[in-house]
Design an enzyme around this catalytic site. Sequence first.
Site, PDB file in Angstrom:
ATOM      1  N   GLU A 122      16.952  12.131  50.402  1.00  0.00           N
ATOM      2  CA  GLU A 122      15.834  11.639  49.194  1.00  0.00           C
ATOM      3  C   GLU A 122      16.649  10.794  48.273  1.00  0.00           C
ATOM      4  O   GLU A 122      18.003  11.643  48.127  1.00  0.00           O
ATOM      5  CB  GLU A 122      14.896  12.672  49.032  1.00  0.00           C
ATOM      6  CG  GLU A 122      13.945  13.169  49.964  1.00  0.00           C
ATOM      7  CD  GLU A 122      12.880  14.028  49.404  1.00  0.00           C
ATOM      8  OE1 GLU A 122      12.709  14.064  48.448  1.00  0.00           O
ATOM      9  OE2 GLU A 122      12.118  14.605  50.633  1.00  0.00           O
ATOM     10  N   LYS A 156      20.277  18.014  64.471  1.00  0.00           N
ATOM     11  CA  LYS A 156      19.596  17.856  63.108  1.00  0.00           C
ATOM     12  C   LYS A 156      19.533  19.162  62.542  1.00  0.00           C
ATOM     13  O   LYS A 156      20.141  19.632  61.573  1.00  0.00           O
ATOM     14  CB  LYS A 156      18.363  17.502  63.230  1.00  0.00           C
ATOM     15  CG  LYS A 156      17.457  17.383  61.865  1.00  0.00           C
ATOM     16  CD  LYS A 156      18.078  16.638  61.072  1.00  0.00           C
ATOM     17  CE  LYS A 156      17.440  16.745  59.633  1.00  0.00           C
ATOM     18  NZ  LYS A 156      16.608  15.883  59.310  1.00  0.00           N
ATOM     19  N   CYS A 174      13.283  20.080  53.186  1.00  0.00           N
ATOM     20  CA  CYS A 174      14.001  19.940  54.512  1.00  0.00           C
ATOM     21  C   CYS A 174      14.616  21.309  54.808  1.00  0.00           C
ATOM     22  O   CYS A 174      14.590  22.100  55.545  1.00  0.00           O
ATOM     23  CB  CYS A 174      15.002  18.771  54.813  1.00  0.00           C
ATOM     24  SG  CYS A 174      14.104  17.232  54.953  1.00  0.00           S
ATOM     25  N   ARG A 183       8.760  19.628  46.292  1.00  0.00           N
ATOM     26  CA  ARG A 183       8.532  20.770  47.594  1.00  0.00           C
ATOM     27  C   ARG A 183       9.565  21.543  47.542  1.00  0.00           C
ATOM     28  O   ARG A 183      10.705  21.596  47.330  1.00  0.00           O
ATOM     29  CB  ARG A 183       8.469  20.018  48.692  1.00  0.00           C
ATOM     30  CG  ARG A 183       7.269  19.284  48.975  1.00  0.00           C
ATOM     31  CD  ARG A 183       7.196  18.689  50.399  1.00  0.00           C
ATOM     32  NE  ARG A 183       8.240  17.443  50.430  1.00  0.00           N
ATOM     33  CZ  ARG A 183       8.554  16.865  51.443  1.00  0.00           C
ATOM     34  NH1 ARG A 183       8.266  17.334  52.595  1.00  0.00           N
ATOM     35  NH2 ARG A 183       9.414  15.867  51.419  1.00  0.00           N
TER      36      ARG A 183
HETATM   37  C1  UDX Z   1      18.691  17.271  53.241  1.00  0.00           C
HETATM   38  C2  UDX Z   1      19.966  16.522  54.075  1.00  0.00           C
HETATM   39  O1  UDX Z   1      21.079  16.320  52.987  1.00  0.00           O
HETATM   40  C3  UDX Z   1      19.664  15.278  54.859  1.00  0.00           C
HETATM   41  O2  UDX Z   1      20.704  14.972  55.590  1.00  0.00           O
HETATM   42  C4  UDX Z   1      18.449  15.837  55.812  1.00  0.00           C
HETATM   43  O3  UDX Z   1      18.052  14.521  56.624  1.00  0.00           O
HETATM   44  C5  UDX Z   1      17.159  16.190  54.838  1.00  0.00           C
HETATM   45  O4  UDX Z   1      17.651  17.311  54.193  1.00  0.00           O
HETATM   46  P1  UDX Z   1      17.550  16.220  51.126  1.00  0.00           P
HETATM   47  O5  UDX Z   1      16.475  17.338  51.105  1.00  0.00           O
HETATM   48  O6  UDX Z   1      17.142  14.834  50.607  1.00  0.00           O
HETATM   49  O7  UDX Z   1      18.387  15.932  52.411  1.00  0.00           O
HETATM   50  O8  UDX Z   1      18.482  16.799  49.816  1.00  0.00           O
HETATM   51  P2  UDX Z   1      19.969  17.132  49.613  1.00  0.00           P
HETATM   52  O9  UDX Z   1      20.862  16.166  49.071  1.00  0.00           O
HETATM   53  O10 UDX Z   1      20.615  17.492  50.929  1.00  0.00           O
HETATM   54  O11 UDX Z   1      19.964  18.439  48.590  1.00  0.00           O
HETATM   55  C6  UDX Z   1      19.314  19.476  48.939  1.00  0.00           C
HETATM   56  C7  UDX Z   1      19.253  20.476  47.835  1.00  0.00           C
HETATM   57  O12 UDX Z   1      20.506  21.229  47.835  1.00  0.00           O
HETATM   58  C8  UDX Z   1      18.895  20.017  46.586  1.00  0.00           C
HETATM   59  O13 UDX Z   1      17.862  21.055  45.898  1.00  0.00           O
HETATM   60  C9  UDX Z   1      20.084  19.853  45.701  1.00  0.00           C
HETATM   61  O14 UDX Z   1      19.876  20.012  44.430  1.00  0.00           O
HETATM   62  C10 UDX Z   1      20.752  21.291  46.455  1.00  0.00           C
HETATM   63  N1  UDX Z   1      22.269  20.962  46.692  1.00  0.00           N
HETATM   64  C11 UDX Z   1      22.914  19.975  47.033  1.00  0.00           C
HETATM   65  C12 UDX Z   1      22.974  21.990  45.659  1.00  0.00           C
HETATM   66  O15 UDX Z   1      22.503  23.007  44.919  1.00  0.00           O
HETATM   67  N2  UDX Z   1      24.340  21.842  45.622  1.00  0.00           N
HETATM   68  C13 UDX Z   1      25.276  20.952  46.029  1.00  0.00           C
HETATM   69  O16 UDX Z   1      26.412  20.956  46.062  1.00  0.00           O
HETATM   70  C14 UDX Z   1      24.403  20.031  46.868  1.00  0.00           C
END
Ligand code: UDX
Length: 447
Positions: free
Chosen positions: A163, A215, A271, A342
């Site tokens: 996202e 995945k 996710c 979410r």
């Molecule tokens: C994730 C996967 O990255 C993606 O490849 C998959 O298709 C769907 O799930 P997304 O849910 O959009 O994508 O978010 P992502 O950027 O992965 O971050 C997930 C969560 O981890 C967020 O709440 C973010 O704040 C947290 N996060 C991320 C951390 O706390 N620390 C980090 O270093 C990176």
Amino acid sequence: MALRITVIGTGYLGATHAAAMAELGFEVLGLDVVPEKIELLQAGRVPMYEPGLEEILQKHVAGIPGSTGRLRFTTSWEEVGDFGDVHFVCVNTPQKHGEYACDMSYVDSAFASLAPHLTRPALVVGKSTVPVGSAARLAELLARLAPVGADAELAWNPEFLREGFAVKDTLHPDRIVVGVESERSEKLLREVYAVPVAEGSPFVVTDFPTAELVKTAANSFLATKISFINAMAEVCEAADGDVVKLAEAIGHDERIGSKFLRAGIGFGGGCLPKDIRAFMARAGELGADQALTFLREVDSINMRRRGHMVELAREAVGGSSFLGTRVAVLGATFKPDSDDVRDSPALNVAGQIHLQGGQVTVFDPKGMENARRLFPTLGYADTALDAVRGADVVLHLTEWREFRELDPEALGEVAAHRILLDGRNALDSAVWRAAGWTYRAMGRPTA
Ligand code: UDX
């Protein structure tokens, strides 16, 4: 003739995929069972905030002045069956209520609705995140229910979009994974993805179960990486170390890498949390639960972060109770550049403090509407400054750029106390301290 593509389910994944397929030059028909969504999309509008998505949608949706007209939307399964050579199934698979397993009902009903309309050879491509073994079951269902029988083939093509970067990730994927059972399916998918493959995206061909597993394995790895650094943050706090420096230092090792090592209040969203739980549930069914018991720990480290932030806030307002205290919360979405709340760690922390009697005021650049819907009893402010007005403590919980650009001096003038807790390790501690704030972050020394 160019392939005609349909996209079933126009949520995050589907709306982006449909627009991207039109951008790649295909004729595209999107379907959703919610008529309001279809009306909105047909008018070139997106039901969520995703940078760049509305622009490519408007570039292609039929009926919009100046558009290519390659993209249309419908609620008719019959139309979808008649139109498509390749059908992408992009419906969601949320966590079941009260269980770890994922809810397959949207996927199952999409296949059940589509199959009877497959009257000519077609490839159905699953993109939803599903428990391993689903593709084999659904392929059999297609062959049984489709009027063309075995000429309705299935492939599994997991989606890795993030996202906030959905358009970029879809048009320029860092890899394309296809689980196929025939050369024909592989050939069709190579045609669909010819542009990104020509640009260098690796194209990985697997069997069904491997494609499904790629995945969940990828998301489990990412979740583990975040929980690893958060576990290090816990140790750093106990030992007076600095987890930000530690992450920087270990990240220089190419085998470790510096991405996804940001310690803070942890991961949320639609996710990672549900995918690791569904993966554990499925492994249990397969008799392989031992292989994934570590994910239980990953999950609990992650959930502990939220509680820890609540305790840091309690300490900041005097150590005992939140009653009669004012707490400003900057950020409601689970990550920046999204309006998605979410399983958002930020809202979870805000909610916990509110339920314990604190007077919480939330501000988020894009997530206000969704946050209000989910948590109507929290206070909301129109700006960060208004949220901070009168606050005993300020919590920075989603790392929007806008928050990094705030003026600590101006905020300090309206706050009751200059105490800032940075739940994302993203603000410049020196600047805030210079403006007289007590700055505290997770896993870092207090002064
Ligand atoms: C994730 C996967 O990255 C993606 O490849 C998959 O298709 C769907 O799930 P997304 O849910 O959009 O994508 O978010 P992502 O950027 O992965 O971050 C997930 C969560 O981890 C967020 O709440 C973010 O704040 C947290 N996060 C991320 C951390 O706390 N620390 C980090 O270093 C990176």
